[in-house]
Design a protein around this motif. Structure first.
Motif, PDB file in Angstrom:
ATOM      1  N   LEU A 176       4.992  12.351  -6.416  1.00  0.00           N
ATOM      2  CA  LEU A 176       5.625  12.738  -5.145  1.00  0.00           C
ATOM      3  C   LEU A 176       5.483  11.631  -4.111  1.00  0.00           C
ATOM      4  O   LEU A 176       6.401  11.381  -3.324  1.00  0.00           O
ATOM      5  CB  LEU A 176       5.009  14.033  -4.606  1.00  0.00           C
ATOM      6  N   SER A 177       4.337  10.958  -4.113  1.00  0.00           N
ATOM      7  CA  SER A 177       4.108   9.857  -3.170  1.00  0.00           C
ATOM      8  C   SER A 177       5.061   8.705  -3.441  1.00  0.00           C
ATOM      9  O   SER A 177       5.619   8.117  -2.507  1.00  0.00           O
ATOM     10  CB  SER A 177       2.666   9.368  -3.261  1.00  0.00           C
ATOM     11  N   LEU A 178       5.251   8.376  -4.702  1.00  0.00           N
ATOM     12  CA  LEU A 178       6.196   7.308  -5.054  1.00  0.00           C
ATOM     13  C   LEU A 178       7.616   7.696  -4.661  1.00  0.00           C
ATOM     14  O   LEU A 178       8.383   6.875  -4.163  1.00  0.00           O
ATOM     15  CB  LEU A 178       6.113   7.001  -6.548  1.00  0.00           C
ATOM     16  N   PHE A 179       7.964   8.957  -4.872  1.00  0.00           N
ATOM     17  CA  PHE A 179       9.281   9.441  -4.459  1.00  0.00           C
ATOM     18  C   PHE A 179       9.435   9.334  -2.940  1.00  0.00           C
ATOM     19  O   PHE A 179      10.470   8.888  -2.443  1.00  0.00           O
ATOM     20  CB  PHE A 179       9.489  10.893  -4.903  1.00  0.00           C
TER      21      PHE A 179
ATOM     22  N   ASN B 272      -3.152  15.649  -9.643  1.00  0.00           N
ATOM     23  CA  ASN B 272      -3.200  14.239  -9.233  1.00  0.00           C
ATOM     24  C   ASN B 272      -1.942  13.500  -9.663  1.00  0.00           C
ATOM     25  O   ASN B 272      -1.375  12.715  -8.887  1.00  0.00           O
ATOM     26  CB  ASN B 272      -4.426  13.536  -9.838  1.00  0.00           C
ATOM     27  N   GLN B 273      -1.508  13.732 -10.890  1.00  0.00           N
ATOM     28  CA  GLN B 273      -0.299  13.075 -11.385  1.00  0.00           C
ATOM     29  C   GLN B 273       0.920  13.492 -10.569  1.00  0.00           C
ATOM     30  O   GLN B 273       1.771  12.663 -10.234  1.00  0.00           O
ATOM     31  CB  GLN B 273      -0.078  13.415 -12.859  1.00  0.00           C
TER      32      GLN B 273
ATOM     33  N   GLN C  26       0.843  -1.187   0.000  1.00  0.00           N
ATOM     34  CA  GLN C  26       0.000   0.000   0.000  1.00  0.00           C
ATOM     35  C   GLN C  26       0.882   1.243   0.000  1.00  0.00           C
ATOM     36  O   GLN C  26       1.854   1.334   0.737  1.00  0.00           O
ATOM     37  CB  GLN C  26      -0.880   0.028   1.241  1.00  0.00           C
ATOM     38  N   LEU C  27       0.508   2.205  -0.826  1.00  0.00           N
ATOM     39  CA  LEU C  27       1.294   3.426  -0.916  1.00  0.00           C
ATOM     40  C   LEU C  27       1.116   4.290   0.330  1.00  0.00           C
ATOM     41  O   LEU C  27       2.071   4.840   0.854  1.00  0.00           O
ATOM     42  CB  LEU C  27       0.896   4.210  -2.164  1.00  0.00           C
TER      43      LEU C  27
ATOM     44  N   ARG D 191       3.877  11.614   5.993  1.00  0.00           N
ATOM     45  CA  ARG D 191       4.772  12.551   6.695  1.00  0.00           C
ATOM     46  C   ARG D 191       5.647  13.311   5.703  1.00  0.00           C
ATOM     47  O   ARG D 191       5.862  14.516   5.848  1.00  0.00           O
ATOM     48  CB  ARG D 191       5.641  11.800   7.698  1.00  0.00           C
ATOM     49  N   GLU D 192       6.152  12.625   4.681  1.00  0.00           N
ATOM     50  CA  GLU D 192       6.987  13.293   3.681  1.00  0.00           C
ATOM     51  C   GLU D 192       6.181  14.288   2.850  1.00  0.00           C
ATOM     52  O   GLU D 192       6.645  15.382   2.559  1.00  0.00           O
ATOM     53  CB  GLU D 192       7.664  12.266   2.767  1.00  0.00           C
TER      54      GLU D 192
END
Length: 170
Positions: free
Chosen positions: A156-159, A150-151, A22-23, A34-35
């Protein structure tokens, strides 16, 4: 019946083996959240910039952080081009394109840690009412700004997940 149970167990094992995670594990207290809460969004020029920045803020507000560790800069390219043409040279269809080049900069040392692009496009019918066409162009811009935001947040979430799993620097 036994064959079905065996198939379900086998598929479950295969799914677990693919390293699917889960992301946003941990919700607002998770590592990714948090990031994301530590990202400051710089102002973006123009109407498209205002819409995109607000869409980014709406998505990132849920992850309020204590301090800005990263600064997000976004440069947009918004274009409308006519491509449906009648025999009398009147445009009947337009394509609105919104492209973003964005950089995530670490505040402490001004190093660009992520440099990427995002974009989306929409088709617009050009009708006899100029007001209706302008309204359709504005609606398309609002939708495109949300899609681009959204993209960006997804990237950013993956990073953030990658950074959280990276070994600490010496």
């Amino acid at each position: 019946m036994i064959a079905r149970i065996t198939m379900v167990v086998t598929l479950s094992a295969m799914l677990a083996a693919c390293n699917l995670r889960q992301l946003y594990a941990g919700g607002t207290t998770g590592v990714v959240a948090r990031e994301l809460g530590n990202v400051e969004i710089e102002p973006i020029a123009g109407k498209a910039g205002w819409l995109t920045r607000n869409a980014l803020k709406d998505q990132l507000e849920a992850f309020e952080g204590q301090e800005a560790k990263y600064r997000l800069t976004v440069i947009l390219d918004d274009k409308i081009a006519g491509f449906g043409v009648r025999s009398d040279d009147r445009i009947t269809r337009e394509r609105r394109t919104l492209r973003a080049r964005y950089q995530l900069v670490r505040v402490t040392d001004s190093v660009v840690v992520l440099d990427a692009t995002a974009g989306s496009d929409a088709g617009i019918d050009v009708v006899s009412s100029e007001f209706a066409t302008v309204a359709a162009e504005d609606t398309a811009l609002e939708n495109l700004a949300t899609r681009v935001a959204n993209q960006i947040v997804t990237r950013l979430s993956l990073f953030a997940r990658t950074e959280a799993n990276a070994p600490p620097e010496p």
